[in-house]
Design an enzyme around this catalytic site. Structure first.
Site, PDB file in Angstrom:
ATOM      1  N   HIS A 165       1.450   3.843   2.095  1.00  0.00           N
ATOM      2  CA  HIS A 165       2.085   4.489   3.250  1.00  0.00           C
ATOM      3  C   HIS A 165       3.605   4.465   3.101  1.00  0.00           C
ATOM      4  O   HIS A 165       4.172   3.470   2.654  1.00  0.00           O
ATOM      5  CB  HIS A 165       1.666   3.801   4.558  1.00  0.00           C
ATOM      6  CG  HIS A 165       0.326   4.264   5.051  1.00  0.00           C
ATOM      7  ND1 HIS A 165      -0.448   3.531   5.920  1.00  0.00           N
ATOM      8  CD2 HIS A 165      -0.383   5.396   4.788  1.00  0.00           C
ATOM      9  CE1 HIS A 165      -1.573   4.198   6.171  1.00  0.00           C
ATOM     10  NE2 HIS A 165      -1.551   5.319   5.497  1.00  0.00           N
ATOM     11  N   HIS A 220       6.021   1.772   3.884  1.00  0.00           N
ATOM     12  CA  HIS A 220       5.953   0.570   3.034  1.00  0.00           C
ATOM     13  C   HIS A 220       6.442   0.834   1.605  1.00  0.00           C
ATOM     14  O   HIS A 220       6.775  -0.114   0.900  1.00  0.00           O
ATOM     15  CB  HIS A 220       4.521   0.032   2.991  1.00  0.00           C
ATOM     16  CG  HIS A 220       4.094  -0.543   4.306  1.00  0.00           C
ATOM     17  ND1 HIS A 220       4.099  -1.894   4.562  1.00  0.00           N
ATOM     18  CD2 HIS A 220       3.693   0.056   5.456  1.00  0.00           C
ATOM     19  CE1 HIS A 220       3.708  -2.097   5.814  1.00  0.00           C
ATOM     20  NE2 HIS A 220       3.457  -0.931   6.372  1.00  0.00           N
ATOM     21  N   HIS A 238       0.842  -1.203   0.000  1.00  0.00           N
ATOM     22  CA  HIS A 238       0.000   0.000   0.000  1.00  0.00           C
ATOM     23  C   HIS A 238       0.879   1.256   0.000  1.00  0.00           C
ATOM     24  O   HIS A 238       2.101   1.160   0.050  1.00  0.00           O
ATOM     25  CB  HIS A 238      -0.981   0.003   1.176  1.00  0.00           C
ATOM     26  CG  HIS A 238      -0.330   0.041   2.527  1.00  0.00           C
ATOM     27  ND1 HIS A 238       0.338  -1.031   3.067  1.00  0.00           N
ATOM     28  CD2 HIS A 238      -0.245   1.029   3.471  1.00  0.00           C
ATOM     29  CE1 HIS A 238       0.803  -0.710   4.265  1.00  0.00           C
ATOM     30  NE2 HIS A 238       0.458   0.526   4.532  1.00  0.00           N
ATOM     31  N   GLU A 243       1.420  -8.626   9.720  1.00  0.00           N
ATOM     32  CA  GLU A 243       1.776  -7.501  10.592  1.00  0.00           C
ATOM     33  C   GLU A 243       1.286  -7.797  12.004  1.00  0.00           C
ATOM     34  O   GLU A 243       0.348  -8.576  12.199  1.00  0.00           O
ATOM     35  CB  GLU A 243       1.145  -6.207  10.062  1.00  0.00           C
ATOM     36  CG  GLU A 243      -0.381  -6.166  10.122  1.00  0.00           C
ATOM     37  CD  GLU A 243      -0.892  -4.857  10.714  1.00  0.00           C
ATOM     38  OE1 GLU A 243      -0.307  -4.391  11.713  1.00  0.00           O
ATOM     39  OE2 GLU A 243      -1.884  -4.318  10.188  1.00  0.00           O
ATOM     40  N   HIS A 283       6.495  -6.177  11.569  1.00  0.00           N
ATOM     41  CA  HIS A 283       5.800  -4.903  11.779  1.00  0.00           C
ATOM     42  C   HIS A 283       5.159  -4.841  13.165  1.00  0.00           C
ATOM     43  O   HIS A 283       3.964  -4.629  13.332  1.00  0.00           O
ATOM     44  CB  HIS A 283       4.720  -4.742  10.696  1.00  0.00           C
ATOM     45  CG  HIS A 283       4.284  -3.311  10.464  1.00  0.00           C
ATOM     46  ND1 HIS A 283       3.460  -2.642  11.337  1.00  0.00           N
ATOM     47  CD2 HIS A 283       4.542  -2.445   9.460  1.00  0.00           C
ATOM     48  CE1 HIS A 283       3.222  -1.428  10.870  1.00  0.00           C
ATOM     49  NE2 HIS A 283       3.875  -1.278   9.725  1.00  0.00           N
ATOM     50  N   ASP A 308      -0.252  -4.170   5.725  1.00  0.00           N
ATOM     51  CA  ASP A 308      -1.091  -3.715   6.848  1.00  0.00           C
ATOM     52  C   ASP A 308      -2.543  -3.986   6.466  1.00  0.00           C
ATOM     53  O   ASP A 308      -2.938  -3.753   5.329  1.00  0.00           O
ATOM     54  CB  ASP A 308      -0.901  -2.210   7.096  1.00  0.00           C
ATOM     55  CG  ASP A 308       0.500  -1.901   7.633  1.00  0.00           C
ATOM     56  OD1 ASP A 308       1.225  -2.856   7.977  1.00  0.00           O
ATOM     57  OD2 ASP A 308       0.872  -0.713   7.688  1.00  0.00           O
ATOM     58  N   HIS A 321      -7.605  -1.200   5.563  1.00  0.00           N
ATOM     59  CA  HIS A 321      -6.472  -0.342   5.980  1.00  0.00           C
ATOM     60  C   HIS A 321      -6.498   1.036   5.318  1.00  0.00           C
ATOM     61  O   HIS A 321      -6.781   2.025   5.971  1.00  0.00           O
ATOM     62  CB  HIS A 321      -5.144  -1.047   5.742  1.00  0.00           C
ATOM     63  CG  HIS A 321      -3.973  -0.295   6.300  1.00  0.00           C
ATOM     64  ND1 HIS A 321      -3.832  -0.059   7.660  1.00  0.00           N
ATOM     65  CD2 HIS A 321      -2.898   0.285   5.709  1.00  0.00           C
ATOM     66  CE1 HIS A 321      -2.726   0.638   7.855  1.00  0.00           C
ATOM     67  NE2 HIS A 321      -2.148   0.857   6.702  1.00  0.00           N
TER      68      HIS A 321
END
Length: 600
Positions: free
Chosen positions: A70, A73, A68, A203, A414, A178, A157
């Protein structure tokens, strides 16, 4: 024995800088390529020298997967592909591909243009990096090469977040990235089928937390914001541009509307418009309610929430400001925090996880005197609240996902070591599978015992069920057939079908057993005695005396010859096919008992 090797370069017993190397059946895959928000030097990026000391990384990796958008990541992606050197495929979902470069450019501006840092990627590098990206759809099986395939599953998420299944032959790994197992106001819950991977890499941010009901948290959040605004205070809510921000905006928008409140709500400039644009574009990734009402009303067009101008921070009177980034480590949220921190009327609400080293983590740990840049001390008098609106799975959610996927092994990333240890024990106790939690740079080897899927022909299945009783679901059922291997797949078919497909003629395999009988009579008389005996005993079988002097019982053949040395002994040759093994064995044991005494 086949094995899977996993080495975290980031997020091993740590949150931030997610980057995990997986070796499966001779293929090497990198899962995520994140940046650590708690560092401002080279430690912010994963240590790629672990893969190779010199040369480009393309030769060592088959593909890179980004779960994803973020930055913990995907934040190191341009550095990895353009500065270290990687030209292979990078896979991510369509929303991630659209949003990722915007967040990377935003962060680059803060780091390079404002702070003047060097050894950082440029705008052009972000563009060049994104050219290597291959966008994937949910549940689409993507063939990376002849043997390696990947498939994305919905992770909740944030918009576009996905879990990925990596498969080579019969071996498979699922990486969750996540995920969130509970739906929220704008996204659905994560989902995966019962894919039974050899390894689930999950995670574990909230490994020891079981969150209370969402409604209570929302009520508490609204109460705190309302009380602060009523007494003339300002509320700062640090968020990341997309995700939790939209969740809380929808919540405040409906509350302001219902209560007819007048205090202004602001959101970091530019990002609201971009967020709106992408939520419209990727509406299928949101939850059912938003999809249903989208035509009549766009949930993301807010009446009460306006774009923020940095001059507004000095305005007197109450206000609520959503500012990025979410951990108070840089940017607009940190600037506003510095301005408002000295007034006890004000409040900062941290709605998500903060990694060590960030201002967010420090104030949540109770620090009230902070050393800022230039050794300046900032005294924090404003109220600090932590309210978990995190879009991560809690302990209950992690257990739920394991129950859904039914993996043979679990590996935690994580998360914090102590919390991971607790969850590890819980997983091993409840699911009776091995659970691992490697640190950064530590390799875990998991031995696999791959099962080989076999397609069974419909004809064979029908025949087996016709001759047998109804199968018992709890007991394994034996199937007799011919196994054909073709184009890397196995099929179980009836022998007749196999012969036909392969263009072969059937060969009969016969077994012959010698039985000695004491009988001084001539051979044809012995045969007649045997025939009469069998005819009397085997009433349900077809027993025939043939003109050539032999006997048949169904397909079993019996012939008599004289013994070479003893004239008073006759030798019976009993011959049967493999299919009549049971009857052949029974006849042999019957004849070995001898013939009944003749009355003549």
């Amino acid at each position: 024995m086949p094995e899977i090797k996993v080495t975290p370069l980031g997020a091993g017993q740590d949150v931030g800088r997610s980057c995990i190397l997986v070796s499966i059946a001779g293929k090497n895959v990198m899962l995520d390529c994140g940046m650590h928000m708690g560092y401002n030097d080279d430690r912010r990026f994963p240590d790629f020298s672990y893969i190779t000391q010199n040369g480009r990384l393309t030769d060592f990796l088959d593909c890179v997967i980004i779960s994803h958008f973020h930055l913990d990541h995907c934040g190191a992606l341009p550095y990895f592909s353009e500065m270290v050197g990687y030209d292979g495929p990078i896979y991510m979902t369509h929303p991630t591909k659209a949003i990722c470069p915007i967040l990377l450019e935003d962060y680059r501006k803060i780091t390079v243009d404002k702070k003047g840092e060097t050894n950082f990627f440029t705008s052009q590098m972000i563009k060049d990096c994104m050219k290597k990206v291959v966008a994937v759809h949910l549940h689409q099986t993507v063939q990376v090469d002849e043997e390696l395939e990947i498939k994305a599953y919905y992770a909740g998420h944030v918009l576009g977040a996905a879990m990925f299944q990596i498969k080579v032959g019969c071996e498979s790994v699922v990486y969750t990235g996540d995920y969130n197992m509970t739906p929220d106001r704008h996204l659905g819950a994560a989902w995966i089928d019962k894919c039974r991977p050899d390894l689930l890499i999950t995670e574990s941010t909230y490994a020891t937390t079981i969150r209370d009901s969402k409604r209570c948290r929302e009520r508490d959040f609204l109460k705190k914001v309302h009380e602060t605004v009523e007494r003339g205070g300002k509320v700062l809510i640090p968020v990341f541009a997309l995700g939790r921000a939209q969740e809380l905006c929808i919540l405040l928008e409906t509350f302001w509307e219902r209560m007819n409140l007048k205090a202004p709500i602001y959101f970091s400039t530019g990002l609201t418009e971009k967020a709106n644009h992408y939520y419209k574009l990727f509406i299928t990734w949101t939850n059912q309610k938003i999809r249903k009402t989208f035509v009549q009303r766009n949930m993301f067009e807010f009446k009460h929430i306006k774009a923020f101008d940095r001059a507004f921070a000095d305005n007197p009177g109450p206000m609520v400001v959503f500012a990025t980034p979410g951990m108070l480590h840089a940017g607009q949220s940190l600037q506003i925090f510095r301005k408002w921190a000295g007034n006890e009327k004000n409040m900062v609400i941290m709605p998500g996880y903060c990694v060590q080293g960030t201002v967010g983590h420090k104030i949540l740990s109770g620090q009230r005197k902070l050393e800022m840049e230039g050794r300046q001390i900032l005294e924090v008098k404003m109220q600090v609240e932590y309210m978990s609106f995190s879009a991560h799975a809690d302990a209950k959610g992690i257990m739920q996902l394991i129950r859904q996927a039914e993996p043979r092994n679990v590996l935690l990333v994580h998360g914090e070591a102590k919390k991971m240890e607790f969850l590890k024990q819980k997983i091993e106790q409840e699911f009776h599978v091995n659970c691992y939690m490697p640190a950064n740079g530590e390799t875990t080897t998991i031995f696999t015992n791959p099962s080989i899927p076999v397609d069974i022909s419909l004809g064979l299945l029908k025949r087996e069920t016709a001759i047998g009783l109804l199968p018992d679901a709890k007991k394994p059922k034996l199937m007799h057939g011919t196994l054909i291997m073709k184009d890397n797949s196995f099929r179980l078919v009836s022998p007749e079908q196999a012969l036909k497909e392969l263009g072969l003629a059937e060969h009969q395999l016969r077994f012959t057993c010698r039985v000695h009988i004491q009988d001084p009579r001539k051979e044809h008389e012995t045969v007649l005695r045997v025939y009469n005996h069998l005819k009397g005993v085997l009433k349900d079988y077809s027993v025939q005396h043939l003109p050539d002097g032999s006997i048949t019982v169904e397909s079993i053949l019996i012939q008599a010859t004289a013994h070479s040395e003893d004239q008073g002994t006759k030798v019976l040759l009993v011959s049967w096919t493999y299919q009549d093994e049971e009857l052949g064995s029974y006849l042999t044991s019957l004849l070995k008992k001898g013939l009944p005494q003749s009355t003549s």
